[in-house]
Write a protein that holds these residues in place. Structure first.
Motif, mmCIF file in Angstrom:
data_model
loop_
_atom_site.group_PDB
_atom_site.id
_atom_site.type_symbol
_atom_site.label_atom_id
_atom_site.label_comp_id
_atom_site.label_asym_id
_atom_site.label_seq_id
_atom_site.Cartn_x
_atom_site.Cartn_y
_atom_site.Cartn_z
ATOM 1 N N PRO A 164 -10.803 -19.406 95.225
ATOM 2 C CA PRO A 164 -10.729 -18.199 96.070
ATOM 3 C C PRO A 164 -9.941 -17.062 95.407
ATOM 4 O O PRO A 164 -10.142 -15.902 95.746
ATOM 5 N N GLU A 165 -9.072 -17.387 94.443
ATOM 6 C CA GLU A 165 -8.276 -16.352 93.779
ATOM 7 C C GLU A 165 -9.051 -15.646 92.663
ATOM 8 O O GLU A 165 -8.669 -14.564 92.227
ATOM 9 N N ALA A 166 -10.086 -16.298 92.159
ATOM 10 C CA ALA A 166 -10.802 -15.732 91.007
ATOM 11 C C ALA A 166 -11.649 -14.532 91.437
ATOM 12 O O ALA A 166 -12.188 -14.504 92.540
ATOM 13 N N GLU A 167 -11.750 -13.546 90.558
ATOM 14 C CA GLU A 167 -12.640 -12.410 90.829
ATOM 15 C C GLU A 167 -14.005 -12.734 90.228
ATOM 16 O O GLU A 167 -14.107 -13.052 89.038
ATOM 17 N N ILE A 168 -15.035 -12.665 91.057
ATOM 18 C CA ILE A 168 -16.380 -12.990 90.591
ATOM 19 C C ILE A 168 -17.167 -11.697 90.427
ATOM 20 O O ILE A 168 -17.249 -10.891 91.365
ATOM 21 N N LEU A 169 -17.714 -11.498 89.241
ATOM 22 C CA LEU A 169 -18.419 -10.258 88.915
ATOM 23 C C LEU A 169 -19.869 -10.585 88.584
ATOM 24 O O LEU A 169 -20.136 -11.471 87.763
ATOM 25 N N LEU A 170 -20.787 -9.882 89.240
ATOM 26 C CA LEU A 170 -22.206 -10.112 88.958
ATOM 27 C C LEU A 170 -22.827 -8.832 88.417
ATOM 28 O O LEU A 170 -22.821 -7.807 89.093
ATOM 29 N N TYR A 171 -23.341 -8.920 87.194
ATOM 30 C CA TYR A 171 -24.076 -7.796 86.603
ATOM 31 C C TYR A 171 -25.015 -8.361 85.561
ATOM 32 O O TYR A 171 -24.994 -9.576 85.287
ATOM 33 N N GLY A 172 -25.809 -7.514 84.934
ATOM 34 C CA GLY A 172 -26.691 -8.006 83.886
ATOM 35 C C GLY A 172 -27.777 -7.013 83.548
ATOM 36 O O GLY A 172 -27.793 -5.883 84.052
ATOM 37 N N ALA A 173 -28.686 -7.451 82.680
ATOM 38 C CA ALA A 173 -29.741 -6.574 82.156
ATOM 39 C C ALA A 173 -31.086 -6.801 82.847
ATOM 40 O O ALA A 173 -32.102 -6.293 82.394
ATOM 41 N N GLU A 174 -31.083 -7.591 83.953
ATOM 42 C CA GLU A 174 -32.344 -7.827 84.684
ATOM 43 C C GLU A 174 -32.513 -6.732 85.737
ATOM 44 O O GLU A 174 -32.226 -6.940 86.904
ATOM 45 N N ASP A 175 -32.934 -5.537 85.306
ATOM 46 C CA ASP A 175 -33.105 -4.460 86.284
ATOM 47 C C ASP A 175 -34.220 -4.817 87.267
ATOM 48 O O ASP A 175 -34.982 -5.764 87.027
ATOM 49 N N ASP A 176 -34.312 -4.067 88.346
ATOM 50 C CA ASP A 176 -35.249 -4.417 89.427
ATOM 51 C C ASP A 176 -36.721 -4.367 89.015
ATOM 52 O O ASP A 176 -37.580 -4.821 89.756
ATOM 53 N N HIS A 177 -37.003 -3.780 87.835
ATOM 54 C CA HIS A 177 -38.400 -3.691 87.395
ATOM 55 C C HIS A 177 -38.670 -4.606 86.211
ATOM 56 O O HIS A 177 -39.625 -4.403 85.466
ATOM 57 N N ALA A 178 -37.831 -5.619 86.051
ATOM 58 C CA ALA A 178 -37.946 -6.512 84.894
ATOM 59 C C ALA A 178 -39.025 -7.587 85.076
ATOM 60 O O ALA A 178 -39.273 -8.361 84.154
ATOM 61 N N SER A 179 -39.672 -7.630 86.263
ATOM 62 C CA SER A 179 -40.734 -8.622 86.536
ATOM 63 C C SER A 179 -40.283 -10.054 86.289
ATOM 64 O O SER A 179 -41.018 -10.857 85.710
ATOM 65 N N ILE A 180 -39.057 -10.369 86.739
ATOM 66 C CA ILE A 180 -38.613 -11.754 86.601
ATOM 67 C C ILE A 180 -39.453 -12.622 87.548
ATOM 68 O O ILE A 180 -39.911 -12.154 88.581
ATOM 69 N N HIS A 181 -39.708 -13.847 87.150
ATOM 70 C CA HIS A 181 -40.542 -14.808 87.916
ATOM 71 C C HIS A 181 -41.987 -14.315 88.044
ATOM 72 O O HIS A 181 -42.733 -14.824 88.873
ATOM 73 N N ALA A 182 -42.407 -13.308 87.274
ATOM 74 C CA ALA A 182 -43.748 -12.730 87.390
ATOM 75 C C ALA A 182 -44.328 -12.580 85.988
ATOM 76 O O ALA A 182 -43.613 -12.736 84.998
ATOM 77 N N PRO A 183 -45.629 -12.256 85.894
ATOM 78 C CA PRO A 183 -46.180 -11.993 84.562
ATOM 79 C C PRO A 183 -45.549 -10.737 83.951
ATOM 80 O O PRO A 183 -45.067 -9.861 84.665
#
Ligand SMILES: [Zn+2]
Length: 446
Positions: free
Chosen positions: A401-420
Motif C-alpha cells: 500500500p505504500e508503493a507508488e504505482i505508475l502506469l504508462y507506455g507506448a501502447e497508444d489508443d490506436h495501436a490496434s492491440i489484440h487486433a490485426p
C-alpha cells in the motif's frame, strides 16, 4: 546525467532499440494453449539477453508454476536511493486471421516510422522501454532496480499474481512501473490512474425435461432461451445504462475522449448510436458495464423446430474503482434471479472476480514522472482511466500500500492491440523511453 544528456543518449541508442524490438517481435511468443511453447521460451531467453546487455548484474528466469518463466533482473540501490520495479510482459495475443494483416504478424515491418507486427506494442514495447531506459545508465543506475517480465499475461495471467502473493519480497519496491498501457494519442502524454475491476459468471436457465416440438407445444411450453433473453435485456434501460439496483453510476474527474473520438476508435457504424448517458469517461472508466460475452444456444445452421429446455449465457461485469467485485456479482445475480419469468429454474456458476485500481494522490515518484514526461513530451501528462483490468496492479497495490504505482507506455489508443495490424509509433516509443530514463534519474534525486 542531466535530462538533456539522457534525451541525447536515448536518441543515439534508437537504432539498437529498434533492432531489439524487431528481434523480440519476430518471435511468436503466444502463451495460449494449442500454440507451440518453444517460441515462448525463446522470447524469455531473448529478454534475458537484452537485460544482461542493458547492464543489469543479476538476471535470471524464474519458473512460475503452471506457466511460462518470468524473467527477473536486479541491481542494488545506491546508498539512500529508492528502488523501482519495472514490469512488462513478453507473451503476445494470437495473431488471429492472417488475411486481415497488411504485413505478416510475426515479421515486424517498418513503414514511415511505424513498426507493425503482433506484440510490437502489447507489450514488447514495454519490455524494450525498460531495456532501453536502463541501458542509458551504462550499468551505473541511479536507483535500485528490479525488473519482472512476465511470460503469460494474455492467457491466465493470474499465475504470476499467485507467485508474487506467495513471495512478495521479491518485487518489493518504492515505486512500481507497469509499462502495459499508453497515451490516448501520439504525443499526448498520460498516466493511467484508474482501472476497472471485473467479475464474470455463467447463468443457466432450465424450463423443461427436454426440448419439445415448437409446433406441438410452442405457445404454452416455457422456452428457456426466451426466458434467458428477457433476463439479460433487463439489465440495461432504454438508453443503454446499467439498471441493476446497487450498481450506481460514477464520474471521472480527468478528461476522456469525446463521443466522436470513441465512435472512430471503436469503429461504430454510421447511424448506430452509442449506448449509455453521461460523458464517455464516466461511462467507460467510472461506471459499471455489463456485457453478455457468450451464449450456449442452438446454431442457426441446422436449427430444428424446438422449444429449448435449457439456455446458458456468460456475463461479464466491469467494475469502477469505487465498487467491489464480489458485491457487484451478488447484486447482478440477485437481480437476475428476482426478474426471471415464469418460475424458471436459474443457477449460476464459474465465478471470476478481480479488483480495480485507483492511484493515490501521488508522492515523490509521481512528481518525478510528471516532470520526466513533461520533458520528454513537451507537456505534462494528464490522468486517464482504463476500462479494462490489470489484475496484477490490484495485487501489488494491496500487497504494497505504500508503493507508488505508475502506469504508462507506448501502447497508444490506436495501436490496434489484440487486433490485426498492431503497431507502435517509434517516435512515441523514444519519448516513453526518454521519460522513463529521466524518471529514474529524477526519482533518485528526490
Ligand atoms: Zn499487455
Amino acid at each position: 546525467m542531466t535530462p538533456e544528456e539522457i534525451e541525447a543518449a536515448v536518441q543515439a541508442g534508437m537504432p539498437q532499440t529498434i533492432e531489439d524490438l524487431e528481434g523480440l517481435a519476430a518471435i511468436p511468443s503466444v502463451a495460449f494453449p494449442g500454440h507451440p511453447e518453444a517460441p515462448v521460451h525463446e522470447a524469455a531467453a531473448f529478454t534475458e539477453r537484452l537485460l544482461r546487455a542493458a547492464g543489469l548484474p543479476y538476471v535470471r528466469q524464474i519458473p512460475i508454476e503452471g506457466s511460462f518463466p518470468a524473467v527477473f533482473a536486479e541491481a542494488p540501490a545506491p546508498p539512500g536511493a529508492p528502488t523501482v520495479l519495472l514490469y512488462a510482459h513478453y507473451d503476445v495475443q494470437p495473431a488471429g486471421d492472417p488475411a486481415l494483416w497488411k504485413t505478416p504478424p510475426f515479421e515486424p515491418t517498418r513503414v514511415d516510422g511505424v513498426l507493425y507486427g503482433r506484440g510490437t506494442a502489447d507489450d514488447k514495447s514495454g519490455v524494450i522501454t525498460h531495456v532501453a531506459a536502463l541501458r542509458t545508465f551504462q550499468g551505473r543506475f541511479p536507483v535500485g532496480v528490479k525488473v519482472i517480465i512476465e511470460g503469460q499475461e494474455e492467457y491466465a495471467g493470474e499465475r504470476l499474481q499467485h507467485f508474487i502473493e506467495a513471495d512478495p519480497e521479491l518485487v518489493r519496491a518504492d515505486a512500481m512501473v507497469i509499462a502495459d498501457v499508453g497515451n490516448p494519442y501520439i504525443g499526448d502524454p498520460a498516466l493511467t490512474t484508474s482501472l476497472r475491476g471485473m467479475a464474470a459468471f455463467t447463468v443457466e436457465v432450465r424450463t423443461l425435461a427436454e426440448a419439445v416440438h415448437s409446433g406441438a407445444f410452442g405457445g404454452a411450453a416455457p422456452d428457456a432461451l426466451a426466458a434467458l433473453m428477457r433476463m439479460l435485456t433487463a439489465m440495461h434501460d432504454e438508453a443503454g445504462d446499467v439498471c441493476v439496483p446497487g450498481l450506481t453510476r460514477g464520474t471521472f474527474s480527468g478528461r476522456g475522449c469525446t463521443e466522436e473520438e470513441l465512435r472512430a476508435t471503436a469503429g461504430v457504424l454510421d447511424g448506430v448510436s452509442l449506448v449509455g448517458t453521461g460523458s464517455v469517461a464516466d461511462r467507460i472508466w467510472a461506471s459499471y458495464a455489463i456485457t453478455v460475452t457468450g451464449l450456449d444456444v442452438p446454431d442457426v445452421h441446422g436449427a430444428i423446430n424446438a422449444v429449448q429446455a435449457v439456455a446458458r449465457a456468460r456475463v461479464t461485469i466491469r467494475i469502477p474503482p469505487s465498487g467491489d467485485a464480489k458485491t457487484a456479482l451478488q447484486d447482478v445475480t440477485d437481480f437476475l434471479r428476482k426478474i426471471a419469468p415464469w418460475g424458471v429454474q436459474v443457477s449460476f456458476s464459474d465465478f471470476v472476480t478481480g479488483a480495480g485500481f485507483r492511484a493515490g494522490a501521488g508522492g515523490r515518484a509521481r512528481g518525478a514522472v510528471n516532470h520526466a514526461m513533461a520533458h520528454a513530451f513537451g507537456q505534462a501528462p494528464r490522468e486517464v482511466g482504463q476500462g479494462g483490468s490489470i489484475p496484477l496492479v490490484a495485487s501489488l497495490s494491496r500487497l504494497f500500500p505504500e508503493a507508488e504505482i505508475l502506469l504508462y507506455g507506448a501502447e497508444d489508443d490506436h495501436a490496434s492491440i489484440h487486433a490485426p495490424n498492431e503497431r507502435v509509433v517509434l517516435d512515441e516509443l523514444r519519448r516513453v523511453i526518454t521519460a522513463e530514463a529521466i524518471f529514474l534519474s529524477e526519482y533518485a534525486q528526490g
